[in-house]
Design a protein around this motif. Structure first.
Motif, PDB file in Angstrom:
ATOM      1  N   GLY B 900       0.832  -1.135   0.032  1.00 58.20           N
ATOM      2  CA  GLY B 900      -0.084   0.135   0.118  1.00 58.20           C
ATOM      3  C   GLY B 900       0.817   1.251   0.188  1.00 58.20           C
ATOM      4  O   GLY B 900       0.532   2.238  -0.608  1.00 58.20           O
ATOM      5  N   LEU B 901       2.050   1.115   0.810  1.00 60.72           N
ATOM      6  CA  LEU B 901       2.760   2.239   0.683  1.00 60.72           C
ATOM      7  C   LEU B 901       3.602   2.663  -0.225  1.00 60.72           C
ATOM      8  O   LEU B 901       3.831   3.767  -1.039  1.00 60.72           O
ATOM      9  N   LEU B 902       4.179   1.456  -0.770  1.00 62.93           N
ATOM     10  CA  LEU B 902       5.269   1.546  -1.879  1.00 62.93           C
ATOM     11  C   LEU B 902       4.641   1.510  -3.150  1.00 62.93           C
ATOM     12  O   LEU B 902       5.183   2.229  -4.042  1.00 62.93           O
ATOM     13  N   THR B 903       3.729   0.608  -3.443  1.00 62.33           N
ATOM     14  CA  THR B 903       3.163   0.567  -4.879  1.00 62.33           C
ATOM     15  C   THR B 903       1.929   1.520  -5.071  1.00 62.33           C
ATOM     16  O   THR B 903       1.926   2.181  -5.793  1.00 62.33           O
ATOM     17  N   ASP B 904       1.153   1.479  -4.008  1.00 60.69           N
ATOM     18  CA  ASP B 904      -0.234   2.016  -4.298  1.00 60.69           C
ATOM     19  C   ASP B 904       0.035   3.671  -4.051  1.00 60.69           C
ATOM     20  O   ASP B 904      -0.719   4.386  -4.802  1.00 60.69           O
ATOM     21  N   VAL B 905       0.595   3.982  -3.123  1.00 55.86           N
ATOM     22  CA  VAL B 905       0.884   5.484  -2.977  1.00 55.86           C
ATOM     23  C   VAL B 905       1.833   5.980  -3.410  1.00 55.86           C
ATOM     24  O   VAL B 905       1.588   6.813  -4.203  1.00 55.86           O
ATOM     25  N   LEU B 906       3.073   5.586  -3.362  1.00 57.48           N
ATOM     26  CA  LEU B 906       4.379   6.203  -3.781  1.00 57.48           C
ATOM     27  C   LEU B 906       4.442   5.887  -5.171  1.00 57.48           C
ATOM     28  O   LEU B 906       4.534   7.079  -5.923  1.00 57.48           O
ATOM     29  N   ALA B 907       4.313   4.963  -5.785  1.00 55.27           N
ATOM     30  CA  ALA B 907       4.122   4.598  -7.266  1.00 55.27           C
ATOM     31  C   ALA B 907       2.988   5.150  -7.821  1.00 55.27           C
ATOM     32  O   ALA B 907       2.965   5.749  -8.748  1.00 55.27           O
ATOM     33  N   GLY B 908       1.871   4.628  -7.234  1.00 52.15           N
ATOM     34  CA  GLY B 908       0.456   4.822  -7.969  1.00 52.15           C
ATOM     35  C   GLY B 908       0.022   6.233  -7.845  1.00 52.15           C
ATOM     36  O   GLY B 908       0.096   7.197  -8.774  1.00 52.15           O
ATOM     37  N   GLU B 909      -0.096   6.769  -6.418  1.00 50.38           N
ATOM     38  CA  GLU B 909      -0.708   8.233  -6.507  1.00 50.38           C
ATOM     39  C   GLU B 909       0.259   9.221  -6.663  1.00 50.38           C
ATOM     40  O   GLU B 909      -0.138  10.217  -7.357  1.00 50.38           O
ATOM     41  N   TRP B 910       1.526   8.954  -6.306  1.00 51.24           N
ATOM     42  CA  TRP B 910       2.653  10.003  -6.608  1.00 51.24           C
ATOM     43  C   TRP B 910       3.400   9.944  -7.700  1.00 51.24           C
ATOM     44  O   TRP B 910       4.126  10.807  -8.047  1.00 51.24           O
ATOM     45  N   GLY B 911       3.008   8.828  -8.398  1.00 55.30           N
ATOM     46  CA  GLY B 911       3.937   8.711  -9.861  1.00 55.30           C
ATOM     47  C   GLY B 911       5.154   8.400  -9.672  1.00 55.30           C
ATOM     48  O   GLY B 911       6.014   8.946 -10.589  1.00 55.30           O
ATOM     49  N   PHE B 912       5.701   8.007  -8.441  1.00 55.93           N
ATOM     50  CA  PHE B 912       7.000   7.868  -8.400  1.00 55.93           C
ATOM     51  C   PHE B 912       7.774   6.567  -9.460  1.00 55.93           C
ATOM     52  O   PHE B 912       7.278   5.483  -9.539  1.00 55.93           O
ATOM     53  N   LYS B 913       8.608   7.167 -10.169  1.00 53.96           N
ATOM     54  CA  LYS B 913       9.627   6.222 -11.116  1.00 53.96           C
ATOM     55  C   LYS B 913      10.790   6.473 -10.611  1.00 53.96           C
ATOM     56  O   LYS B 913      11.382   7.609 -11.128  1.00 53.96           O
ATOM     57  N   GLY B 914      11.441   5.434 -10.112  1.00 53.34           N
ATOM     58  CA  GLY B 914      12.720   5.391  -9.565  1.00 53.34           C
ATOM     59  C   GLY B 914      13.009   4.470  -9.011  1.00 53.34           C
ATOM     60  O   GLY B 914      12.546   3.119  -9.000  1.00 53.34           O
ATOM     61  N   TYR B 915      14.288   4.470  -8.104  1.00 51.03           N
ATOM     62  CA  TYR B 915      15.078   3.444  -7.627  1.00 51.03           C
ATOM     63  C   TYR B 915      14.606   3.282  -6.043  1.00 51.03           C
ATOM     64  O   TYR B 915      14.873   4.563  -5.382  1.00 51.03           O
ATOM     65  N   MET B 916      13.983   2.408  -5.478  1.00 46.37           N
ATOM     66  CA  MET B 916      13.841   2.418  -4.128  1.00 46.37           C
ATOM     67  C   MET B 916      14.809   1.352  -3.579  1.00 46.37           C
ATOM     68  O   MET B 916      14.858   0.132  -3.740  1.00 46.37           O
ATOM     69  N   VAL B 917      15.656   1.805  -2.538  1.00 51.06           N
ATOM     70  CA  VAL B 917      16.565   0.939  -1.791  1.00 51.06           C
ATOM     71  C   VAL B 917      16.248   0.850  -0.492  1.00 51.06           C
ATOM     72  O   VAL B 917      15.604   1.720   0.163  1.00 51.06           O
ATOM     73  N   SER B 918      16.390  -0.410   0.344  1.00 52.71           N
ATOM     74  CA  SER B 918      16.353  -0.579   1.663  1.00 52.71           C
ATOM     75  C   SER B 918      17.289   0.095   2.201  1.00 52.71           C
ATOM     76  O   SER B 918      18.477   0.417   1.623  1.00 52.71           O
ATOM     77  N   ASP B 919      17.148   0.418   3.608  1.00 54.00           N
ATOM     78  CA  ASP B 919      18.196   0.837   4.405  1.00 54.00           C
ATOM     79  C   ASP B 919      19.134  -0.341   4.738  1.00 54.00           C
ATOM     80  O   ASP B 919      18.517  -1.495   4.314  1.00 54.00           O
ATOM     81  N   LEU B 920      20.260  -0.040   5.348  1.00 57.92           N
ATOM     82  CA  LEU B 920      21.181  -1.101   5.337  1.00 57.92           C
ATOM     83  C   LEU B 920      20.861  -2.569   5.753  1.00 57.92           C
ATOM     84  O   LEU B 920      20.206  -2.814   6.839  1.00 57.92           O
TER      85      LEU B 920
END
Lengths: 148, 1033
Positions: B900-920
């Motif tokens: 919900g956070l990463l795909t639905d909101v970040l990529a979906g609603e906000w249109g993020f196209k880029g690189y998501m990296v985890s913290d260490l």
């Protein structure tokens, strides 16, 4: 028993010392991994190798006392040296991450449990190295008293 | 011969030790080669380009100001960094008190500095600085006797970082150390004699440190016994004694406050002998010179506070639930992450939670809204039931003046300004509802100066809101701008654009989207900080001090705006703001973010409908529900495995290992939707796909089939570092210096709180652009910064890495830095998405909150940066290309696997196209689930050892959906690189090759030599043993 000890060369005590030092190193290693979150998957290997080093040390004393300075005791000396130095290897590999985060980055600098795991890890490696050097040094001596 | 046997046996053992050590050294070096290369300035892998087709070094070029004769001029670069650091401190330091014109001092004034923090190197990992040195650089003359007195003492002084963290430090007690007057006298009994010469002013430096991985512990329990502090953020006895020493001996006393965690400054504000107080944050390598310029009037203060400064740091509702709370049935959580790193790994953060029951009332939103309700006769706002247990909280009536010392956004100048709203227009472009707020700013004082124009808003709190649990802050920052220097007596007009979604409210229980209320009165306001702006709104409502206001406001500085739309039903417009900027429907997406989603009615969230009745209690001893345990155990997204695979037919639909003539470099500047991506992605083998998706930290994996070169392309930024770290190995760029710069540190900029306090978006953009240029010079296209989390409480140790408690201030500054860097092709990777609200158990603490809170506070900062609405054009959707997830959970679900956070909101609603990296190395055990949720890769610190258990393709190959998700992850990652300055260095013939570094050559030589000697000794030993045996026989 007393007769046996009389036959043992002073070098045997060096190996006995090497065994004791390995034992101490193992205890430090175990303590360094005791903090929650600072376990080390190599710890069982380190313990097995340390116990092996102790057994080899005792075996050197026994074999050299019973059979003199022969091929078997020489093989045991080389084996004990290698086993001890492999403990160093296992410790370095197991602790490389915490060394990295404490010593080579600021990620966990100042974080007491991490620094404890790191410092004790270093101490353990140093003690293992001392054990290996002591064992190697023992190899330079006669392993059995010459028969009189 | 017997003796020789012993000799060779000993030599064999000794050489065997050396040999094994050399082999070990080799393994350790190779497994940490990225770090080794970075530390030693070597390059294990080189990018080799077989032939130049004319596309090299054309993607992004550095700015001319850095160059001389087309090449990087290191001296110019240093000066650019220095000048910017000074400017940030000049604009971001905040003058909080200035009685009787204490400041400015005359130029080259002779001053006496007090406080260990004046002389000690501070700043730690965010960049060391010495206040005294910076002040000297600015021209101030410092009392040399006192410098000599302090010099031997500061070696023993520890500026302790907060240390309340997981595992063994629950009983951490902070020592707010300071060198006492007695210590000074012991060092030099006649030190006071020096005061006469350096008597233009006493400058006392006080402060608190910050640091990653731990927090301050709230309350008396968190302070060292006997130091006199009630909390870690209150003054200690020694600090008070030093202030008194200054007050007793000087007519002018100035306090400089260092740090980010807001200290309790009420006593200093009330102290009539303290003439001036200035917040300077962590000024970084060069910023203290800017502070000195301010003190002497060479520059005029124009900053406003990044956080509210409360009289009692424990008094906010968020402080009721901050820290160490373990589930009562934690033994049922069996999940273990196999990483061995302490604060992650098996950290008990997997078993912990924090209930953010304050809802949207974080920071100033709480204090100001409660004040507003007090003035407006909300009886529950006045009832003080919230004793913090540390201070004398016997009063039964809540009073703003007793709660707050300095409000958010507040700051003084050496001149004065009058600000009025002259008009508001509404721009109803589809999905981008904007208000344009026109403000006139008059310099009514006698000196020229800059000022920030902070535009605030108020949404009406209605019966609908009360019934549906919609909370509204009485004042919230909507946007801001900074003027140029305004001459005395002159007026300038400034227009500030406001995204009206920031004024709309997220109605999770009713409409399930953002709403505005038809026919209701909304307000815009300007002022010197949030409190002043709120008073101006109250004035526009006809309220005065007679109604309980602490000061009359200016109605001319506020503007009433009645929302009038045809799209409302039953008075609520749930349509206009229900679509995101890219047209995606905005609806409830964050399942299980609220404890009540698991267990209805368990948690009471703070509501202004009943302040005293809903003020948060401490939620300890909570028991996880069955579903929550499942989530805590990492069972969130189903993945097909070897024992339960997808059908062969389904798996066969996933195209991998296809032939293509395309290379990665062909995709230079390609759009995200370019049709060629599918062909490129399908060319990868499954082994390449797995490694490329997972290995993405300091080193990126190669894709040989596409000529994507392996290398170290990311630089982590814990603070505001500046560097040139040319570790990628390409040195033939037109602007490359003759000798590669290696790891060339340029120090640090003032920390984010100082940048935020400047309220100058252009300054943040300039910061980003300078980093972008460094990124080109250093061949590091990816920058893991800035931090865009909010300061939920004053006690978060990591707030030094984040801007502010306000999401709009944080978001705008992040956006501007991003765009500045992006103009030079640098991939800015904001972190930590999201909810890193405390360091205690950060490795996986479950943060529970309402979706309204999540969207309007924590996530809004990221949203502004990702949407970058201000910079979008019809042709180009500009936005951040990178993001780093946080260690935390949202509710019971790890952020790394929260679809919900990463795909639905970040990529979906906000249109993020880029690189998501985890913290260490976060959540390695959930890797397949994370790829399905949209995560793009993992930050590894080492090359080999920890990857091994996870790189097995069998973990991935039996789930067709997972493989498609991983192809999409690779798509996002490649798209990111293809649109960055990474493309300066590659064309279709570029590939990576191993390089024989000096340390590699050294260990290989060592291994060979020690092996030969070992074998020789062993051979001699065997020979001796054989001879001995023959002799004995």
């Amino acid at each position: 028993m007393f007769d046996f000890l009389k036959k043992v060369s002073p070098a045997a005590y060096v190996f006995a010392a090497g065994s004791v030092i390995s034992l101490i190193a193992m205890i430090i290693a175990a303590v360094s991994c005791s903090g929650e979150g600072f376990g080390m998957k190599q710890l069982p290997l380190v313990i097995v190798l340390s116990v092996a080093a102790v057994i080899l040390g005792v075996a050197i004393v026994f074999v050299s006392g019973k059979f003199g300075d022969g091929i078997l005791s020489t093989v045991l000396v080389v084996a004990m040296t290698l086993v001890t130095v492999f403990c160093v290897y296992a410790m370095i590999m197991g602790k490389s991450d915490v060394f990295g985060t404490v010593l080579f980055s600021d990620l966990e600098k100042g974080y007491a449990p991490a620094e404890r795991a790191c410092n004790l890890g270093i101490a353990s490696i140093i003690v293992y190295l001392i054990a290996a050097v002591v064992t190697a040094a023992g190899g330079f001596f006669k392993l059995a008293k010459a028969d009189k | 011969m017997f003796k020789k046997t012993a000799l060779y046996r000993g030599l064999t053992c000794a050489m065997a030790i050396v040999l094994v050590i050399m082999v070990m050294l080799a393994l350790v070096l190779e497994e940490n080669r990225t770090m080794v290369d970075q530390t030693l300035g070597t390059k294990s892998q080189l990018m080799v380009t077989e032939s130049d087709d004319g596309t090299l070094y054309t993607a992004f070029t550095p700015d001319e100001e850095f160059l001389t004769d087309g090449k990087l001029d290191l001296e110019k670069d240093k000066k650019i960094h220095k000048d910017l650091g000074i400017q940030i401190s000049e604009e971001g330091s905040v003058l909080l008190k200035n009685e009787a014109s204490t400041l400015p001092l005359k130029e080259s004034a002779k001053v006496t500095l007090f406080g260990a923090r004046a002389y000690k190197s501070l700043g730690g990992r965010t960049g060391g600085f010495v206040v005294a040195n910076g002040l000297k650089d600015s021209g101030l003359q410092i009392n040399t006797t006192m410098e000599a007195v302090y010099s031997p003492l500061i070696g023993k002084f520890s500026d302790m970082a907060p240390g309340w963290a997981s595992n063994k430090t629950y009983d951490f007690k902070y020592d707010p150390a300071e060198i006492s007057p007695a210590d000074l006298a012991n060092q030099n009994a006649s030190y006071k004699d020096s005061f006469a010469e350096y008597n233009d002013a006493a400058i006392v430096v006080l402060g608190r440190n910050n640091g990653e991985g731990a927090d301050y512990k709230p309350g008396l329990d968190g302070v060292k016994d006997g130091v006199g502090s009630r909390t870690a953020l209150a003054l200690s006895d020694n600090e008070k004694a030093i202030v008194n020493l200054a007050c007793d001996n000087f007519s002018k006393v100035v306090i400089l406050v260092v740090g980010v965690s807001p200290m309790e400054l009420g006593e200093l504000q009330d102290n009539e002998k303290v003439g001036a107080i200035m917040y300077i944050g962590f000024p970084g390598t060069n910023g203290c010179e800017g502070v000195g310029n301010l003190l002497q009037g060479k520059a005029n203060p124009s900053g406003g506070l990044y956080d509210i400064y409360a009289r009692n740091s424990l008094s906010s509702p968020a402080m009721r639930n901050m820290g160490h709370y373990e589930l009562t049935n934690a033994e049922l959580i069996t999940r273990k992450d196999t990483s061995s790193v302490g604060t992650r790994g098996t950290d008990p953060g997997f078993k912990h939670y924090v209930i953010e029951a304050e809802g949207i009332y974080v920071g100033y939103r709480y204090y100001e809204t409660r004040y507003f309700d007090c003035v407006n006769g909300n009886a529950s706002a006045k009832v003080k039931t919230d004793s913090t247990g540390v201070y004398e909280d016997s009063k039964t009536e809540w009073n703003y003046a007793e709660e707050v010392v300095y409000s958010f956004g507040y700051g003084l100048s050496y001149t004065t300004f009058e600000k009025k709203i002259t008009g508001v227009t509404w721009d109803k472009t589809a999905h981008e509802q904007m208000a344009h707020v026109s403000v006139s700013v008059k310099n009514t004082g006698s000196k020229p100066g800059k000022t920030s124009v902070q535009v605030y808003g108020q949404a009406p709190y209605t019966e609908y809101d009360k019934q549906n649990g919609v909370e509204k802050s009485a004042i919230q920052l909507l946007n801001f701008a900074k003027t140029d220097v305004i001459p005395a007596g002159q007026t300038v007009n400034v227009t500030v654009d406001v995204d009206l979604q920031d004024l709309a409210s997220y109605d999770e229980n009713g409409a399930g989207t953002y709403i505005m209320e038809n026919g209701a009165d909304y307000y815009f306001s300007v002022g010197n900080g949030a409190h002043d702006a709120l008073n101006n709104i109250l004035a526009a409502m006809g309220k005065t001090t007679a109604d309980g206001m602490d000061k009359n406001g200016s109605a001319a500085a506020a503007h009433k705006w009645t929302y009038d739309t045809a799209t409302a039903a039953n008075g609520v417009d749930a349509f206009t703001f229900s679509l995101s900027k890219n047209g995606t429907k905005i609806e409830n997406r964050l399942d299980y973010c609220n404890w009540n989603d698991y267990e209805a009615g368990k948690v009471t969230m703070l509501s202004r409908s009943n302040w005293s009745g809903t003020f948060p209690k401490t939620y300890d001893n909570m028991t996880a529900t069955e579903l929550m345990l499942k989530h805590y155990n990492g069972e969130v997204i189903d993945v097909k495995t070897k024992s339960n695979p997808d059908s062969d037919a389904a798996l066969a639909t996933v195209k991998l290992g296809q032939k293509t003539d395309l290379k990665f470099a062909d995709m230079k500047n390609a759009d995200f939707d370019d049709y060629r991506w599918e062909e490129v992605l399908s060319a990868m083998s499954i082994e390449e796909l797995v490694l490329y998706c997972m290995e993405s930290g300091r080193g990126f994996a190669p894709i040989d089939s596409l000529n994507f070169p392996q290398g170290s392309y990311a630089e982590n930024g814990p603070g505001t570092p500046a560097w040139i770290d040319n570790s990628a190995g390409v040195t033939n760029a037109p602007w490359a210096v003759e000798k590669p710069a290696g790891s060339y540190s340029l120090g640090s900029f003032p920390t984010y709180a100082v940048i935020a306090s400047s309220f100058n978006p252009e300054l943040s953009k300039r910061y980003g652009r300078v980093l972008g240029n460094d990124s080109i010079f250093g061949l590091k296209p990816m920058l893991w910064l800035p931090g865009a989390n909010i300061h939920r409480t004053p006690y978060n140790g990591r707030s030094e890495q984040y801007y502010s408690e306000d999401p709009v201030l944080t978001g705008v500054m992040t956006m501007e830095a991003t765009i500045g860097a992006l103009e030079k092709g640098a991939i800015v990777t904001a972190k930590h998405f999201a909810f890193n609200d405390q360091e205690m158990h950060r490795s996986g603490v479950g943060t529970f909150m309402t979706e309204q809170r999540a969207r309007e506070v924590d996530m809004r900062a990221f949203q502004i940066a990702f949407e970058a609405n201000k910079y979008d054009t019809d042709e180009k959707d500009v936005g951040m290309l990178g993001v780093m997830t946080s260690f935390s959970k949202l509710g019971g679900i790890e952020c790394t696997v929260n679809k919900g956070l990463l795909t639905d909101v970040l990529a979906g609603e906000w249109g993020f196209k880029g690189y998501m990296v985890s913290d260490l190395k976060d959540d390695l055990d959930l890797m397949p689930q994370a790829f399905k949720a949209g995560l793009g890769g993992y930050d590894w610190r080492t090359e080999a050892d920890d990857i091994t258990p996870y790189r097995d393709v069998d973990n991935f190959r039996f789930d067709a959906e997972l493989l498609e998700c991983m192809k999409e992850v690779a798509h996002q990652k490649m798209y990111t690189f293809a649109n960055s300055n990474f493309m300066n260095n590659v064309n279709t013939t570029t590939h990576s090759v191993w390089n024989m570094t000096w340390w590699r050559a050294a260990y290989i030589s060592g291994i060979v030599i020690s092996a030969v000697l070992t074998l020789a000794a062993l051979g001699m030993l065997v020979a001796c043993l054989i001879i001995n045996k023959k002799e004995n026989a």
